[in-house]
Design a protein around this motif. Structure first.
Motif, short mmCIF file in Angstrom:
data_model
loop_
_atom_site.label_atom_id
_atom_site.label_comp_id
_atom_site.label_asym_id
_atom_site.label_seq_id
_atom_site.Cartn_x
_atom_site.Cartn_y
_atom_site.Cartn_z
N ALA A 34 54.62 26.27 45.56
CA ALA A 34 53.49 25.36 45.32
C ALA A 34 52.49 26.01 44.37
CB ALA A 34 52.82 25.01 46.65
N ALA A 35 52.25 27.31 44.57
CA ALA A 35 51.28 28.01 43.72
C ALA A 35 51.81 28.16 42.29
CB ALA A 35 50.97 29.38 44.32
N VAL A 36 53.10 28.42 42.16
CA VAL A 36 53.67 28.55 40.82
C VAL A 36 53.67 27.18 40.13
CG1 VAL A 36 55.75 29.15 39.52
CG2 VAL A 36 55.08 30.54 41.50
N GLY A 37 54.02 26.16 40.92
CA GLY A 37 54.20 24.81 40.37
C GLY A 37 52.93 24.20 39.82
N ASP A 38 51.79 24.48 40.41
CA ASP A 38 50.57 23.79 39.93
C ASP A 38 49.79 24.65 38.92
OD1 ASP A 38 49.10 25.67 41.33
OD2 ASP A 38 48.11 24.22 42.64
N ARG A 39 50.40 25.71 38.43
CA ARG A 39 49.82 26.57 37.40
C ARG A 39 48.58 27.33 37.88
NH1 ARG A 39 52.66 25.57 33.02
NH2 ARG A 39 51.37 26.92 31.74
N SER A 40 48.35 27.37 39.17
CA SER A 40 47.17 28.12 39.64
C SER A 40 47.37 29.62 39.43
CB SER A 40 46.83 27.80 41.09
OG SER A 40 47.94 27.95 41.94
N LEU A 41 48.64 30.09 39.38
CA LEU A 41 48.83 31.52 39.14
C LEU A 41 48.53 31.89 37.69
CD1 LEU A 41 51.85 32.46 41.43
CD2 LEU A 41 49.42 32.20 41.96
N ASP A 42 48.68 30.92 36.77
CA ASP A 42 48.22 31.17 35.39
C ASP A 42 46.71 31.40 35.41
OD1 ASP A 42 50.80 30.69 34.59
OD2 ASP A 42 50.44 28.63 33.95
N GLN A 43 46.03 30.66 36.27
CA GLN A 43 44.58 30.84 36.37
C GLN A 43 44.23 32.20 36.96
OE1 GLN A 43 43.48 27.11 38.49
NE2 GLN A 43 42.67 26.46 36.50
N VAL A 44 45.06 32.69 37.91
CA VAL A 44 44.84 34.03 38.46
C VAL A 44 44.93 35.06 37.33
CG1 VAL A 44 45.75 35.79 40.05
CG2 VAL A 44 45.71 33.37 40.75
N VAL A 45 45.90 34.86 36.44
CA VAL A 45 46.07 35.75 35.28
C VAL A 45 44.86 35.66 34.36
CG1 VAL A 45 47.44 36.05 33.16
CG2 VAL A 45 48.60 35.78 35.38
N ASN A 46 44.39 34.47 34.09
CA ASN A 46 43.21 34.31 33.21
C ASN A 46 41.99 35.02 33.78
OD1 ASN A 46 44.71 32.76 31.49
ND2 ASN A 46 43.92 30.79 32.23
N VAL A 47 41.79 34.88 35.08
CA VAL A 47 40.63 35.51 35.73
C VAL A 47 40.71 37.04 35.60
CG1 VAL A 47 39.50 35.88 37.98
CG2 VAL A 47 40.18 33.57 37.30
N ALA A 48 41.94 37.56 35.60
CA ALA A 48 42.13 39.02 35.48
C ALA A 48 41.65 39.55 34.13
CB ALA A 48 43.60 39.37 35.70
N CYS A 49 41.33 38.66 33.19
CA CYS A 49 40.86 39.07 31.86
C CYS A 49 39.33 39.16 31.79
CB CYS A 49 41.34 38.06 30.81
SG CYS A 49 43.11 37.79 30.83
N LEU A 50 38.62 38.82 32.86
CA LEU A 50 37.15 38.77 32.77
C LEU A 50 36.55 40.17 32.60
CD1 LEU A 50 36.17 36.18 35.54
CD2 LEU A 50 36.21 35.86 33.06
N PRO A 51 35.52 40.30 31.77
CA PRO A 51 34.87 41.60 31.62
C PRO A 51 34.33 42.12 32.95
CG PRO A 51 34.13 40.07 29.92
CD PRO A 51 34.97 39.28 30.88
N GLY A 52 34.58 43.40 33.21
CA GLY A 52 34.03 44.04 34.40
C GLY A 52 34.79 43.80 35.68
N ILE A 53 35.89 43.02 35.64
CA ILE A 53 36.62 42.76 36.89
C ILE A 53 37.23 44.06 37.41
CG2 ILE A 53 38.74 42.03 35.67
CD1 ILE A 53 39.13 40.01 38.05
N VAL A 54 37.17 44.25 38.71
CA VAL A 54 37.71 45.47 39.32
C VAL A 54 38.84 45.12 40.27
CG1 VAL A 54 35.56 46.79 39.14
CG2 VAL A 54 36.00 45.43 41.21
N ASP A 55 39.72 46.10 40.47
CA ASP A 55 40.74 46.04 41.51
C ASP A 55 41.86 45.05 41.16
OD1 ASP A 55 41.55 47.18 43.80
OD2 ASP A 55 40.37 45.91 45.15
N ALA A 56 41.61 43.78 41.34
CA ALA A 56 42.63 42.77 41.04
C ALA A 56 41.99 41.40 41.05
CB ALA A 56 43.75 42.83 42.08
N SER A 57 42.69 40.45 40.45
CA SER A 57 42.33 39.03 40.57
C SER A 57 43.17 38.50 41.73
CB SER A 57 42.67 38.33 39.26
OG SER A 57 42.68 36.93 39.42
#
Ligand code: 5GP
Ligand code: MN
Ligand code: MN
Length: 472
Positions: A34-57
């Motif tokens: 379900a998570a792969v199908g609705d592209r929400s994991l692409d959004q997890v990847v995008n969030v991992a690009c934010l300046p200053g993010i630590v640890d993981a998205s």
């Protein structure tokens, strides 16, 4: 998309491209498609690009597609190291959240009176998208008081008790609110909606404890098998929505001045210690106070309905937001860091003895309230030590069908007859609202909660089932 298994109910999205940290998804194997199908994991990847993010998205087991950030996403940025704040990481319904009210009544004592109680709740709980609330119209001064003091203002005017405030996140008042940072338009939208559910995913649901899963904690929470409870889910209505709209627009132009580039415009963000960042956090805190005041005003109406039906008192177990950014300290690589923790469709889940917990709950941990759907179970969990993801857990079952798909595919007659067959009374929803919120629209909440438990995010305390629901 490459998903590397990393232990029980934990999957890694390795760093690639612009990602500053990896993605981590908490889910059972059967929740993943379900998570792969609705592209929400692409959004997890995008969030991992934010300046200053630590640890993981991070993605919680109920993750699904949202505006910019996924719903069920957790991201923390280091405010001393380029860390940004993003309105999309909080969502449009700022401080949307849940509170659980616990009665002394056993479900068997209610059977003949449930219909009358639901009628009274249906009459007394304002709902729908337009104006109308338990407080019919706030003056500008009173709205300021709400934006600054939150639920504490409603208690001061007699709608609740000081004990209620002890059982609210941040004592019912989020500090740092700046009413002057809330636009005139947002204030206009909010002035006539204090004490109202809003649209269809929001509700006040009469439930009964179906299973106790952690007896000592359940006892401390006042939850016994058969206990009647009311779960209230709503947020900051038009006011919070307008605050989000205003600041997304502002940051969309401002972020370039700070040299920030994001893979999706919906992730618009600015450094936390910037004029725009500070203004947003002050406006967001004001909207969070509105959200907590909203749930407090609704609690007043619900208590009146219970008292009028001779059903006694309702004790507030806990009130917690699942759409908020908060400045918190957490260890990162074994150093304590000051972080801006975005939880969007994710619930804060503080462990036992956390200083923010009220004394009577501290030995057990923070209650984590997880609605499922109007036809399935909901859960009370509790925060645990050493949980990953900055002490966060899921916020619901999470959608599998978009509103649109649900409206197209689920026949209303089938839904109505299923609810009737289960003996669950529904009040006050439009046909469209009802099908959008049908149990089939959501993931299996039992599975989502199992994933939270196995991933070490939180521990289940009690499973509740619906008896009747007032839908927004
Ligand atoms: P959201 O905050 O994302 O709109 O919703 C949170 C969660 O509430 C959803 O993921 C869903 O599991 C749950 N939910 C939606 N409608 C109902 C309802 O009528 N009753 C209950 N118990 N849960 C609901
Ligand atoms: Mn909401
Ligand atoms: Mn919500």
């Amino acid at each position: 998309m490459e998903l590397v298994p990393q232990g029980r109910c934990r999957w890694l999205l390795p760093r690639q491209g612009q990602m500053r940290v990896p993605g981590v998804v908490f889910a059972t194997r059967s929740l993943l498609p379900a998570a792969v199908g609705d592209r929400s994991l692409d959004q997890v990847v995008n969030v991992a690009c934010l300046p200053g993010i630590v640890d993981a998205s991070y993605a919680m087991p109920d993750v699904h597609w949202g505006y910019g950030f996924p719903i069920g996403g957790v991201a923390a940025t280091d405010i001393e190291d380029e860390g940004v704040v993003s309105p999309g990481g909080v969502g449009f319904d700022i401080s949307c959240g849940v509170r659980l009210l616990v009665s002394q009544i056993h479900r068997n004592d209610l059977c003949g009176e449930l219909g009358e109680l639901m009628n009274a709740l249906g009459r007394m709980i304002p709902r729908g998208t337009g104006p109308g609330g338990v407080l019919p119209r706030c003056s500008a001064d009173e709205l300021d008081d709400i934006l600054v003091a939150g639920a504490a203002h409603l208690v001061a005017r007699g709608m609740g008790t000081p004990d209620d405030l002890k059982r609210c996140e941040s004592g019912g008042t989020m500090p740092g609110a700046g009413p002057e940072k809330v636009s005139t338009r947002a204030r206009e939208r909010g002035a006539r909606q204090v004490g109202s559910l809003g649209s269809g995913n929001h509700f006040a649901e009469v439930q009964a404890v179906d299973q106790v899963l952690d007896p000592a904690t359940a006892e401390a929470f006042g939850l016994r098998t058969g206990s009647v409870c009311v779960l209230v889910h709503c947020g900051s209505r038009g006011l919070g929505h307008q605050v989000c709209t205003d600041y997304v627009r502002l940051m969309d132009t401002a972020m370039h001045r700070y040299g920030i580039h994001v893979p999706d415009r919906q992730l618009a963000c600015v450094p936390v210690p910037s004029a725009e960042g500070e203004s947003y956090l002050a406006a967001m805190a004001a909207a969070a106070n509105y959200g907590m005041a909203n749930r407090q005003a609704l609690t007043h109406a619900i208590r009146e309905a219970f008292a009028a039906a001779g059903l006694g008192e309702l004790v507030l177990l806990y009130d917690v937001s699942h759409n908020l950014a908060k400045i918190e300290t957490h260890p990162v690589d074994s150093h304590l860091r000051t972080l801006c923790v975005h939880r969007k469709g994710a619930t804060r889940a503080f462990p036992p003895h956390h200083p923010e917990l009220p004394a009577d709950l501290a030995p057990y941990g923070q209650p984590v309230l997880v609605p499922g759907s109007m036809g399935t179970a909901s859960y009370v969990l509790v925060g645990v030590e050493a949980s990953p993801a900055f002490h966060s857990a899921c916020h619901g079952a999470g959608r599998v069908l978009s509103r649109h798909a649900a409206a197209r595919h689920i026949p209303i007659e089938k839904l109505r007859s299923e609810m009737a067959a289960a003996g669950i009374l529904v009040r006050g929803a439009s046909t469209r609202g009802l099908v959008e919120e049908a149990p089939e629209s959501y993931k299996d909440v039992d599975e989502v909660v199992r994933a939270c438990h196995e991933a070490g995010l939180a521990k289940p305390v009690a499973r509740l089932v619906p008896l009747g629901v007032v839908k927004g």
